[in-house]
Structures are given as C-alpha cells and as structure tokens.
Write an enzyme that holds these catalytic residues in place. Structure first.
Site, PDB file in Angstrom:
ATOM      1  N   ASP A 168       0.847  -1.194   0.000  1.00 32.60           N
ATOM      2  CA  ASP A 168       0.000   0.000   0.000  1.00 32.60           C
ATOM      3  C   ASP A 168       0.893   1.259   0.000  1.00 32.60           C
ATOM      4  O   ASP A 168       1.888   1.319   0.729  1.00 32.60           O
ATOM      5  CB  ASP A 168      -0.854  -0.059   1.286  1.00 32.60           C
ATOM      6  CG  ASP A 168      -1.896   1.032   1.377  1.00 32.60           C
ATOM      7  OD1 ASP A 168      -2.345   1.514   0.329  1.00 32.60           O
ATOM      8  OD2 ASP A 168      -2.276   1.376   2.519  1.00 32.60           O
ATOM      9  N   ASP A 226       2.378   5.259  -5.421  1.00 32.73           N
ATOM     10  CA  ASP A 226       1.703   6.488  -5.012  1.00 32.73           C
ATOM     11  C   ASP A 226       2.539   7.705  -5.403  1.00 32.73           C
ATOM     12  O   ASP A 226       3.446   8.119  -4.689  1.00 32.73           O
ATOM     13  CB  ASP A 226       1.458   6.458  -3.496  1.00 32.73           C
ATOM     14  CG  ASP A 226       0.771   7.726  -3.003  1.00 32.73           C
ATOM     15  OD1 ASP A 226       0.535   8.630  -3.826  1.00 32.73           O
ATOM     16  OD2 ASP A 226       0.481   7.816  -1.795  1.00 32.73           O
ATOM     17  N   HIS A 253      -9.545   4.999  -0.807  1.00 39.59           N
ATOM     18  CA  HIS A 253      -8.729   5.079   0.417  1.00 39.59           C
ATOM     19  C   HIS A 253      -9.455   5.985   1.403  1.00 39.59           C
ATOM     20  O   HIS A 253     -10.277   6.814   1.026  1.00 39.59           O
ATOM     21  CB  HIS A 253      -7.364   5.704   0.104  1.00 39.59           C
ATOM     22  CG  HIS A 253      -6.462   4.828  -0.692  1.00 39.59           C
ATOM     23  ND1 HIS A 253      -5.210   4.462  -0.254  1.00 39.59           N
ATOM     24  CD2 HIS A 253      -6.611   4.227  -1.895  1.00 39.59           C
ATOM     25  CE1 HIS A 253      -4.629   3.700  -1.153  1.00 39.59           C
ATOM     26  NE2 HIS A 253      -5.462   3.544  -2.171  1.00 39.59           N
ATOM     27  N   GLY A 254      -9.071   5.848   2.677  1.00 41.38           N
ATOM     28  CA  GLY A 254      -9.526   6.822   3.659  1.00 41.38           C
ATOM     29  C   GLY A 254     -11.018   6.793   3.924  1.00 41.38           C
ATOM     30  O   GLY A 254     -11.604   7.814   4.275  1.00 41.38           O
ATOM     31  N   ALA A 255     -11.623   5.625   3.781  1.00 36.93           N
ATOM     32  CA  ALA A 255     -13.075   5.571   4.022  1.00 36.93           C
ATOM     33  C   ALA A 255     -13.416   4.547   5.096  1.00 36.93           C
ATOM     34  O   ALA A 255     -14.521   4.025   5.135  1.00 36.93           O
ATOM     35  CB  ALA A 255     -13.801   5.247   2.721  1.00 36.93           C
ATOM     36  N   GLU A 275      -2.432   6.433  -8.121  1.00 37.99           N
ATOM     37  CA  GLU A 275      -3.334   7.394  -7.459  1.00 37.99           C
ATOM     38  C   GLU A 275      -3.290   8.714  -8.206  1.00 37.99           C
ATOM     39  O   GLU A 275      -2.222   9.202  -8.565  1.00 37.99           O
ATOM     40  CB  GLU A 275      -2.926   7.617  -5.987  1.00 37.99           C
ATOM     41  CG  GLU A 275      -3.807   8.658  -5.285  1.00 37.99           C
ATOM     42  CD  GLU A 275      -3.637   8.702  -3.765  1.00 37.99           C
ATOM     43  OE1 GLU A 275      -3.305   7.658  -3.177  1.00 37.99           O
ATOM     44  OE2 GLU A 275      -3.838   9.783  -3.183  1.00 37.99           O
ATOM     45  N   GLY A 298      -7.198   8.822   7.842  1.00 35.54           N
ATOM     46  CA  GLY A 298      -7.106   9.180   9.256  1.00 35.54           C
ATOM     47  C   GLY A 298      -8.452   9.409   9.890  1.00 35.54           C
ATOM     48  O   GLY A 298      -9.442   8.808   9.478  1.00 35.54           O
TER      49      GLY A 298
END
Ligand code: G3H
Ligand code: 13P
Ligand code: ZN
Length: 301
Positions: A83, A106, A212-214, A136, A185
């Site tokens: 990741d 990334d 991401h981030g969910a 990304e 976060g």
C-alpha cells in the site's frame, strides 16, 4: 489461499460488490483479518505500507501473512498488497525479492507529468512479472498533515475525470485510487463525497476504482460509491482504533488488568476481527469466496 489481487478486484468489479483491503502491522491484526474473512466466507486483501515493512521486516510480515492465510484459511482468496509504495527501491525489493504480486505506486504528491512518468515506469517494469499496479490521481489527504480539517480546500485534492482518462491511457495501471472527498485518518472528510465526479471517472476508465480513507464510512455512502465503480475500500484507521481502544479499555479496568500478553493482545485481535467483519458486510463481499481460485503468488524467498 493466496490469490492474485487483480483477480480479486476484477471479480468484485464484475460482481457489483467491493472487497476490503485491510492494513496489517502484526500477528494479531493479520490473524483478525484472516479469521474475519474465513467466518464471512469473503475474499480479502491484506496490505502493508513502507512504514510497516520497516517496523516488522518485509520478508517477515509477508511470510506471516502468507503462512497464516494458507494455514487458517486455505479456501479463502487472500491477496497481499504493498500500500502507498513511494520509493522505487522498496517496490523493487517487494516484487523481486519478497514476492508481492500487487503494489500501489503512489505518485499523488508529484506534479502530474512526474506522476505519469513514474507510474508508467512501475507498470513497464512489473507487468511482465504479472504484478498488479495501482496508481493514485488527485490526492487523498492525510488529516493531521493538513492544518485544520475545517480549512481543507477539497478542490485541490480531487481527481479530475479527464486527467484520470489520460493517466490511465498513458500508464496502463490496473486499478486507480480516487479522491472524491475522502481523507486518510480520523473521520474528517468532506461532508458529502462528490458522487458525480466518481461517476464521470467510472464512465471514462474501465478499471477497478479504489477508495482510500473511508474506514469510517457507513453503509449508505458505501453503497452509493460501489454503484459508481468502487470495488475496494482501504481500511487502516478503523483497525488501529479497535486495537488500541481494546487495550486502553483493559488498562482502565485497573482492578482486573491482565499481566498476560496473550490475553491483552487476544482481546485486541477479537476487536479488530469484529471491525473487519462489519466492513465485509457493508462491502457486500460476504459469501463471495468460492474457494476455487488458483495460486499465483510468486515466492522468491
Ligand atoms: O494510508 C495508509 C495508512 O493509513 C498510513 O499508514 O502509517 O503505515 O504509513 P502508515
Ligand atoms: P483510513 O485512514 O480511512 O483507514 O484509510 C486507510 C488507507 O487508505 C490505507 O491506504
Ligand atoms: Zn491510503
């Protein structure tokens, strides 16, 4: 059973559901994800970041995931993924030395043309080794790195649909992480995700879209984005939170604090397992593990 991430994502895309890509850092989290997947009969992706490779040792954590998956869940498709790979040398080590068959490059913090060139390089190097490459575009911010959640200028981060089409054509990536108001976060994303933007991206590029981030998204938003092409949710914060909360809770019960590491970490493992199961339910991947996938992971150890 260790299964190619590309196959897991493509099946989810065809089947109209999503899978979870859960971040691990240690034995307990790894076991929790695998046990949850087994109990729910669900495919899962288990992923590590560069920081985790440094913390746990790349070969050690990869072999831990692989061995636990093969021993505890031989019928469940489990992918292993790097990741947020940002360092090309680390990506090279992961693929050529350790045996990863799926990596994210990334380049989201780079200028657009630099992101295209670096992502294309990763694709050119590793497609011939059957490695699935995620890119990304736009940037999923890390809350904490930005000053105050309330001050985020979301437009600065969003994935542009036309640029996504160009990025896909010029790089040849297999999956794309999109920014539609999601943030890494602690629970401070844009009020509403930009569903129209997601739909436009989905119409322009045929590959699985990754969110991401969910971690904290509840079922309603999850369903809306799955209907618009999201096939995979990355989950780290929810795992950390369940793990740490369990330990803090035990530490607060001062009369009853255990001095047995296995009890303390075993409870944390159980808490993570429940968090993973809840998300598997949301994503709709429960019962989607037929147990017939073939092994494609190359072990170079
Ligand atoms: O996006 C991935 C993580 O939430 C950040 O993880 O602290 O292991 O780099 P890390
Ligand atoms: P969360 O912070 O919402 O768990 O996102 C994790 C992630 O995107 C890992 O790549
Ligand atoms: Zn992420």
């Amino acid at each position: 059973m260790i299964t190619s991430v590309k196959e897991i994502l493509n099946k989810a895309q065809k089947g109209g559901y999503a899978v979870g890509a859960f971040n691990t850092t240690n034995l307990e989290t790894t076991r929790a994800i695998i046990d949850a997947a087994k109990e729910m009969n669900s495919p899962v992706i288990i992923q590590v970041t560069e920081k985790t490779l440094e913390y746990a040792g790349g070969r050690a954590i990869f072999q831990l995931i692989k061995n636990c998956a093969e021993f505890y869940a031989p019928d469940i498709p489990i992918g292993i993924h790097l990741d947020h790979g940002r360092n090309l040398e680390i990506i090279e080590r992961c693929v050529d030395v350790i045996g990863f068959n799926s990596v994210m490059y990334d380049g989201s913090r780079k200028a657009y043309e630099d992101n295209v060139l670096a992502t294309r390089k990763v694709v050119e190097l590793y497609h011939k080794k059957n490695v699935c490459v995620q890119g990304e575009l736009g940037s999923v911010p890390y809350i904490g790195e930005t000053s105050m959640a309330g001050e985020i200028d979301w437009d600065k981060y969003m994935t542009d649909p036309d640029q996504a089409a160009d990025y896909y054509c010029r790089t040849g990536i297999d999956a794309l992480a999109v920014a539609i108001g999601n943030a890494h976060g602690f629970f401070k994303e844009r009020k509403e995700p930009d569903y129209e933007r997601l739909e436009a991206i989905h119409k322009k590029i045929p590959i699985p879209l990754i969110l991401h981030g969910a971690s904290d998204w509840e079922n309603g938003k999850v369903k809306e984005v799955i209907a618009r092409g999201v096939c995979c949710f990355n989950v780290d914060t929810a795992i950390r939170l369940s793990f740490i909360n369990s330990i803090v809770k035990m530490a607060r019960q001062q009369n009853d604090i255990s001095f047995d590491i296995r009890k303390v970490l075993g409870d944390a493992q159980e808490a993570v397992k429940n968090a993973v199961k809840e998300r598997i339910r949301y994503y709709g991947s429960e019962g989607k593990a037929p147990g017939k996938e073939k092994i494609e992971c190359v072990d170079h150890s």
